[in-house]
Design a protein around this motif. Sequence first.
Motif, mmCIF file in Angstrom:
data_model
loop_
_atom_site.group_PDB
_atom_site.id
_atom_site.type_symbol
_atom_site.label_atom_id
_atom_site.label_comp_id
_atom_site.label_asym_id
_atom_site.label_seq_id
_atom_site.Cartn_x
_atom_site.Cartn_y
_atom_site.Cartn_z
ATOM 1 N N PRO A 176 0.832 -1.213 0.000
ATOM 2 C CA PRO A 176 0.000 0.000 0.000
ATOM 3 C C PRO A 176 0.863 1.258 0.000
ATOM 4 C CG PRO A 176 -0.679 -1.539 1.722
ATOM 5 C CD PRO A 176 0.626 -2.026 1.207
ATOM 6 N N VAL A 177 0.474 2.238 -0.790
ATOM 7 C CA VAL A 177 1.263 3.476 -0.921
ATOM 8 C C VAL A 177 0.340 4.686 -0.829
ATOM 9 C CG1 VAL A 177 2.798 4.840 -2.394
ATOM 10 C CG2 VAL A 177 2.989 2.342 -2.392
ATOM 11 N N LEU A 178 0.792 5.678 -0.073
ATOM 12 C CA LEU A 178 0.167 7.004 -0.077
ATOM 13 C C LEU A 178 1.107 7.949 -0.809
ATOM 14 C CD1 LEU A 178 -2.000 9.068 0.951
ATOM 15 C CD2 LEU A 178 -0.482 9.444 2.912
ATOM 16 N N VAL A 179 0.581 8.642 -1.814
ATOM 17 C CA VAL A 179 1.364 9.624 -2.577
ATOM 18 C C VAL A 179 0.865 11.012 -2.191
ATOM 19 C CG1 VAL A 179 2.104 10.371 -4.859
ATOM 20 C CG2 VAL A 179 1.526 7.959 -4.470
ATOM 21 N N ALA A 180 1.725 11.810 -1.552
ATOM 22 C CA ALA A 180 1.322 13.129 -1.048
ATOM 23 C C ALA A 180 2.225 14.211 -1.627
ATOM 24 C CB ALA A 180 1.385 13.147 0.480
ATOM 25 N N VAL A 181 1.627 15.164 -2.326
ATOM 26 C CA VAL A 181 2.385 16.222 -3.000
ATOM 27 C C VAL A 181 1.696 17.555 -2.763
ATOM 28 C CG1 VAL A 181 3.099 17.125 -5.261
ATOM 29 C CG2 VAL A 181 3.323 14.681 -4.770
ATOM 30 N N GLY A 182 2.487 18.591 -2.588
ATOM 31 C CA GLY A 182 1.943 19.930 -2.417
ATOM 32 C C GLY A 182 1.290 20.458 -3.683
ATOM 33 N N GLU A 183 0.220 21.202 -3.508
ATOM 34 C CA GLU A 183 -0.523 21.749 -4.645
ATOM 35 C C GLU A 183 0.354 22.655 -5.512
ATOM 36 O OE1 GLU A 183 -4.920 23.768 -5.028
ATOM 37 O OE2 GLU A 183 -3.573 24.553 -3.486
ATOM 38 N N ALA A 184 1.299 23.363 -4.895
ATOM 39 C CA ALA A 184 2.177 24.274 -5.623
ATOM 40 C C ALA A 184 3.567 23.702 -5.843
ATOM 41 C CB ALA A 184 2.276 25.608 -4.869
ATOM 42 N N ASP A 185 3.709 22.388 -5.706
ATOM 43 C CA ASP A 185 5.008 21.727 -5.874
ATOM 44 C C ASP A 185 5.275 21.529 -7.362
ATOM 45 O OD1 ASP A 185 7.210 20.034 -5.962
ATOM 46 O OD2 ASP A 185 6.555 18.826 -4.252
ATOM 47 N N ASP A 186 6.295 22.226 -7.894
ATOM 48 C CA ASP A 186 6.621 22.087 -9.313
ATOM 49 C C ASP A 186 7.812 21.162 -9.536
ATOM 50 O OD1 ASP A 186 8.610 23.667 -8.274
ATOM 51 O OD2 ASP A 186 8.296 25.372 -9.618
ATOM 52 N N MET A 187 8.236 20.435 -8.488
ATOM 53 C CA MET A 187 9.359 19.513 -8.617
ATOM 54 C C MET A 187 8.932 18.049 -8.602
ATOM 55 S SD MET A 187 12.329 21.148 -6.201
ATOM 56 C CE MET A 187 13.445 19.847 -6.727
ATOM 57 N N ALA A 188 7.788 17.742 -7.995
ATOM 58 C CA ALA A 188 7.421 16.353 -7.733
ATOM 59 C C ALA A 188 6.672 15.677 -8.872
ATOM 60 C CB ALA A 188 6.571 16.280 -6.465
ATOM 61 N N GLY A 189 5.906 16.425 -9.635
ATOM 62 C CA GLY A 189 4.987 15.812 -10.587
ATOM 63 C C GLY A 189 3.666 15.482 -9.899
ATOM 64 N N ARG A 190 2.656 15.224 -10.666
ATOM 65 C CA ARG A 190 1.318 15.039 -10.105
ATOM 66 C C ARG A 190 1.211 13.739 -9.314
ATOM 67 N NH1 ARG A 190 -1.490 19.352 -9.465
ATOM 68 N NH2 ARG A 190 -3.369 18.045 -9.399
#
Length: 256
Positions: A194-208
């Motif tokens: 199981p994986v949780l993928v969490a990224v900031g709304e304004a993160d331009d380094m991580a990808g969607r």
Amino acid sequence: MPEFISHDLSLAYEVHGAGTPVLCVHGFGSNGKVNWIDTGWVETLTGAGYQAITFDNRGHGQTDKPHDPELYYPGLMAEDCVALLDHLGIGRAAVLGYSMGARIAAFLAFAHPERVAAAIFGGMGMNLVNGLTDGNDIIAGLRAPKLSDLTHPTARQFRIFADHTGSDREALAACMETSRQPMARADVRRIEVPVLVAVGEADDMAGRPEALAELLPRAEAVLVPRRDHMRTTGDKVFKEAALAFLAKNFPAATIS
């Protein structure tokens, strides 16, 4: 800090609290203290009944800092995680990684699924597959004679961070050369934990995050409102989502 040995390198680590283990893998240019203690993650995890295990990745913090780029592929750094779990006598743990640490967590979950009960990829979305476009600029920024020579915003950001943490900039440059190795789509699809993928709304380094979660067999995505790559790390929404995810997939009552 206590130390353990992995592939002839000495790595520093700390164990916080008692309970169900969560291995915390920090991001590029950071260390266990900055990424997990200073942001309140250790307090959050131990308060929820987990044991938080932090360590300094090779090239970072109080750990050995080789200048050879061949020593920083994420698959090798994932083996450091296994060595630490072995050192502590832990069979399975949840793995919480941020940015580079999330990439390492992905390679760990792929190669050693029997050791990973659940994984959290913070600050890492589809660029796990696509790679990091600013990597060469970051390397140039780390090797530049002085900060005032830099105009690239991401290069400046990481140079300032490296100077703030007193890092070995040549070791970080070597790390950046190879630690950003992309993971093949076919391998991402074979991560069964199981994986949780969490990224900031304004993160331009991580990808969607949603695109990556769609590739993973057992994943969910969360978008952290109004946060960029750096400010997502200790965000309350990220922590709440992580605790809820752990409660479902590796609750604190579980004995590893």
